[in-house]
Write a protein that holds these residues in place. Structure first.
Motif, PDB file in Angstrom:
ATOM      1  N   VAL A 323       1.210   2.666  -4.571  1.00 57.90           N
ATOM      2  CA  VAL A 323       1.068   1.689  -3.479  1.00 57.90           C
ATOM      3  C   VAL A 323       0.838   0.291  -4.046  1.00 57.90           C
ATOM      4  CG1 VAL A 323      -0.364   0.998  -1.517  1.00 57.90           C
ATOM      5  CG2 VAL A 323       0.250   3.403  -1.825  1.00 57.90           C
ATOM      6  N   MET A 324      -0.003   0.209  -5.080  1.00 51.72           N
ATOM      7  CA  MET A 324      -0.260  -1.094  -5.700  1.00 51.72           C
ATOM      8  C   MET A 324       1.013  -1.674  -6.303  1.00 51.72           C
ATOM      9  SD  MET A 324      -2.911  -2.098  -8.770  1.00 51.72           S
ATOM     10  CE  MET A 324      -4.362  -2.176  -7.727  1.00 51.72           C
ATOM     11  N   LEU A 325       1.804  -0.821  -6.970  1.00 51.43           N
ATOM     12  CA  LEU A 325       3.052  -1.289  -7.572  1.00 51.43           C
ATOM     13  C   LEU A 325       4.059  -1.735  -6.511  1.00 51.43           C
ATOM     14  CD1 LEU A 325       3.547   1.320 -10.451  1.00 51.43           C
ATOM     15  CD2 LEU A 325       2.845  -1.072 -10.649  1.00 51.43           C
ATOM     16  N   MET A 327       3.373  -3.067  -3.560  1.00 54.66           N
ATOM     17  CA  MET A 327       2.933  -4.384  -3.087  1.00 54.66           C
ATOM     18  C   MET A 327       3.184  -5.454  -4.145  1.00 54.66           C
ATOM     19  SD  MET A 327      -0.553  -3.586  -0.907  1.00 54.66           S
ATOM     20  CE  MET A 327      -1.431  -2.836  -2.291  1.00 54.66           C
ATOM     21  N   PHE A 328       2.934  -5.090  -5.410  1.00 55.75           N
ATOM     22  CA  PHE A 328       3.144  -6.038  -6.496  1.00 55.75           C
ATOM     23  C   PHE A 328       4.607  -6.464  -6.586  1.00 55.75           C
ATOM     24  CE2 PHE A 328       4.359  -6.377 -11.066  1.00 55.75           C
ATOM     25  CZ  PHE A 328       3.731  -7.584 -11.346  1.00 55.75           C
ATOM     26  N   PHE A 329       5.518  -5.501  -6.518  1.00 57.57           N
ATOM     27  CA  PHE A 329       6.937  -5.827  -6.649  1.00 57.57           C
ATOM     28  C   PHE A 329       7.481  -6.544  -5.419  1.00 57.57           C
ATOM     29  CE2 PHE A 329       7.002  -2.818 -10.215  1.00 57.57           C
ATOM     30  CZ  PHE A 329       7.803  -3.517 -11.095  1.00 57.57           C
ATOM     31  N   ILE A 330       6.958  -6.231  -4.241  1.00 60.75           N
ATOM     32  CA  ILE A 330       7.406  -6.942  -3.050  1.00 60.75           C
ATOM     33  C   ILE A 330       7.021  -8.417  -3.135  1.00 60.75           C
ATOM     34  CG2 ILE A 330       7.047  -7.199  -0.556  1.00 60.75           C
ATOM     35  CD1 ILE A 330       6.918  -4.159  -0.369  1.00 60.75           C
ATOM     36  N   VAL A 331       5.787  -8.682  -3.581  1.00 66.08           N
ATOM     37  CA  VAL A 331       5.347 -10.074  -3.752  1.00 66.08           C
ATOM     38  C   VAL A 331       6.176 -10.753  -4.843  1.00 66.08           C
ATOM     39  CG1 VAL A 331       3.429 -11.551  -4.476  1.00 66.08           C
ATOM     40  CG2 VAL A 331       3.019  -9.632  -2.924  1.00 66.08           C
ATOM     41  N   LEU A 332       6.382 -10.049  -5.964  1.00 61.67           N
ATOM     42  CA  LEU A 332       7.171 -10.606  -7.054  1.00 61.67           C
ATOM     43  C   LEU A 332       8.599 -10.892  -6.603  1.00 61.67           C
ATOM     44  CD1 LEU A 332       6.440 -11.221 -10.020  1.00 61.67           C
ATOM     45  CD2 LEU A 332       7.520  -9.069 -10.649  1.00 61.67           C
ATOM     46  N   GLY A 333       9.122 -10.018  -5.725  1.00 63.83           N
ATOM     47  CA  GLY A 333      10.479 -10.194  -5.230  1.00 63.83           C
ATOM     48  C   GLY A 333      10.661 -11.416  -4.360  1.00 63.83           C
ATOM     49  N   CYS A 334       9.551 -12.015  -3.884  1.00 62.94           N
ATOM     50  CA  CYS A 334       9.646 -13.255  -3.122  1.00 62.94           C
ATOM     51  C   CYS A 334       9.987 -14.443  -4.010  1.00 62.94           C
ATOM     52  CB  CYS A 334       8.337 -13.530  -2.377  1.00 62.94           C
ATOM     53  SG  CYS A 334       7.966 -12.329  -1.074  1.00 62.94           S
ATOM     54  N   VAL A 370      12.221  -0.271  -4.812  1.00 67.18           N
ATOM     55  CA  VAL A 370      11.354  -1.400  -4.488  1.00 67.18           C
ATOM     56  C   VAL A 370      12.088  -2.724  -4.700  1.00 67.18           C
ATOM     57  CG1 VAL A 370       9.164  -2.515  -5.016  1.00 67.18           C
ATOM     58  CG2 VAL A 370       9.321  -0.048  -5.077  1.00 67.18           C
ATOM     59  N   VAL A 371      12.912  -2.792  -5.745  1.00 65.23           N
ATOM     60  CA  VAL A 371      13.709  -3.997  -5.964  1.00 65.23           C
ATOM     61  C   VAL A 371      14.717  -4.171  -4.830  1.00 65.23           C
ATOM     62  CG1 VAL A 371      15.439  -5.048  -7.471  1.00 65.23           C
ATOM     63  CG2 VAL A 371      13.380  -4.045  -8.452  1.00 65.23           C
ATOM     64  N   GLU A 372      15.261  -3.066  -4.311  1.00 64.30           N
ATOM     65  CA  GLU A 372      16.127  -3.138  -3.129  1.00 64.30           C
ATOM     66  C   GLU A 372      15.418  -3.845  -1.979  1.00 64.30           C
ATOM     67  OE1 GLU A 372      17.220   0.808  -2.035  1.00 64.30           O
ATOM     68  OE2 GLU A 372      19.179   0.667  -2.949  1.00 64.30           O
TER      69      GLU A 372
END
Length: 431
Positions: A323-325, A327-334, A370-372
């Motif tokens: 779950v942490m990863l 959220m981390f990747f979604i924020v990073l993807g911004c 998640v990158v998708e």
């Protein structure tokens, strides 16, 4: 002290990225500063050796070849033939031709390996046709935005190649691992279209005149070239006849042959496709080079070890870590594109991921999923940019109509976590 150094480097990176400098050069710049001021290692020879090692991998050769294959198809009439071949079979399904977005993206993803190429190619074909037939814009654009992300998940996938190189994981196994999740996610998107169409039947245009089975089969002939190319590329990998790189070369040769047979291959189109693929690969190569050197500098400073120790010290369960990863990747993807996200984070995350007991092939598919999701999150959602160029609509509107598909992806990530066999079953057959 380490936390202060990390904070300074993060702020510096955000400033450099925000300045508009190319991502690859930004990463190189941050790495040079980190090596020069926070380590005793000479910068010059370390940078040369790292960049040379990261950009001369034989496995990486598959990347420009798959890019070129996608460019050839983009400039031929093969993609347009997919719409003609699929349309008659979808007439009686709730949602009707909206499903062409999903099926078209699924098929094209299997020969392009790129989310942006899938989005641009299928969007140019379907959006004008759906608009002309009276389908609602919000669903046409939203389903295209979400379905085009399948270009990353369904093999051959460019980002899987990048992850395989970064994590030292078999690319053939990653390709096989992406098949079942890719098909299931496509079916989930189609299920959403059916659900929406049943709830809003008045917004779906009437069905076209029914065709006989013979007529449907006749129109289906337009699908044969693309299906044959998919069989050539993926079949050669899964049967062990060719490596991923050799299969990419076969895909280029097959797409050139099909384009020549249908008469759409001209000297100018060939050169344009080659130039476009070279530009994209040079961009990716520069990012890989910068990220590799940044990874090395972070290693000398000790940040990956400290981060792994910090996360390990939290005592997170595997589910909490996942779950942490996410959220981390979604924020990073911004802020970053998918390839940058993968190459920047893998060296830091892999020790923690392995310690948590995650299979690296499974984790590769998790990262791709998640990158998708990041492909359709503003402000740096590549699919949003592509669709904005096609439709001239506000990017905030495109992001809003893509949100239902984003939520479906979130649910699918949970499904893959609780049912890991959907990812690991096919690669397990190779062992």
């Amino acid at each position: 002290m380490d936390a202060l150094i990390a904070l300074l480097l993060i702020v510096f990176m955000l400033v450099v990225l925000g300045s508009g400098l190319w991502i690859g050069l930004s990463l190189l710049g941050v790495a040079v500063v980190a090596m020069q001021f926070f380590t005793e290692r000479p910068v010059g020879d370390a940078m040369v050796l790292t960049i040379w090692g990261s950009t001369t991998s034989w496995t990486l050769t598959a990347l420009p070849l798959f890019l070129w294959m996608g460019e050839i198809l983009f400039r031929s009439r093969l993609a347009e033939g997919m719409f003609r071949g699929l349309a008659p079979w979808l007439n009686r399904l709730p949602g009707r031709l909206l499903h062409v977005n999903v099926i078209g993206c699924t098929i094209f993803a299997a020969v392009s390996g790129s989310s942006a190429a899938t989005c641009a190619t299928i969007g140019k074909i379907t959006l004008p046709e759906l608009d002309k037939r009276g389908y609602p814009d919000r669903l046409s654009v939203g389903t295209l935005s979400g379905a085009a992300t399948l270009g990353l998940l369904i093999p051959p996938s460019i980002i899987m190649i990048v992850y395989g190189v970064a994590a030292n994981v078999s690319i053939a196994e990653l390709f096989m691992a992406g098949v079942i999740p890719g098909v299931l996610l496509a079916l989930l998107f189609m299920g959403y279209i059916v659900f929406w169409a049943l709830r809003h039947p008045d917004q779906i245009p009437a069905a076209d005149a029914a065709l006989t089975l013979k007529q449907k089969l006749y129109e289906g002939r337009h699908l044969l070239p693309v299906v044959a190319l998919i069989g050539l590329v993926l079949g050669s990998i899964y049967t062990g006849v060719a490596t991923a790189t050799e299969a990419a070369a076969l895909g280029v040769a097959g797409s050139l042959a099909l384009s020549a047979i249908e008469g759409s291959l001209s000297r100018q189109r060939l050169l344009d496709g080659l130039a476009s693929a070279a530009r994209v690969y040079c961009m990716i190569g520069l990012i890989l080079a910068g990220a590799s050197f940044l990874t090395l500098s972070m290693g000398f400073i000790g940040l990956p070890r400290h981060l792994a120790e910090f996360i390990g010290g939290l005592g997170l369960s595997p589910f909490a870590l996942m779950v942490m990863l996410v959220m981390f990747f979604i924020v990073l993807g911004c802020f970053l594109d998918g390839i940058s996200m993968v190459v920047l984070t893998m060296a830091v995350l892999l020790p923690t991921v392995e310690a948590a007991g995650f299979d690296l092939v499974w984790f590769g598919i998790f990262i791709v999923l998640v990158v998708e999701m990041a492909q359709i999150t503003p402000p740096v959602g590549f699919n949003l940019f592509v669709i904005q160029g096609l439709t001239k609509r506000e990017i905030t509107w495109i992001a809003r109509v893509s949100m239902p598909l984003f939520r479906l992806m979130c649910a699918f990530v949970l499904f893959v976590y609780f049912v890991p066999g959907t990812v690991t079953w096919l690669p397990g057959l190779m062992q």
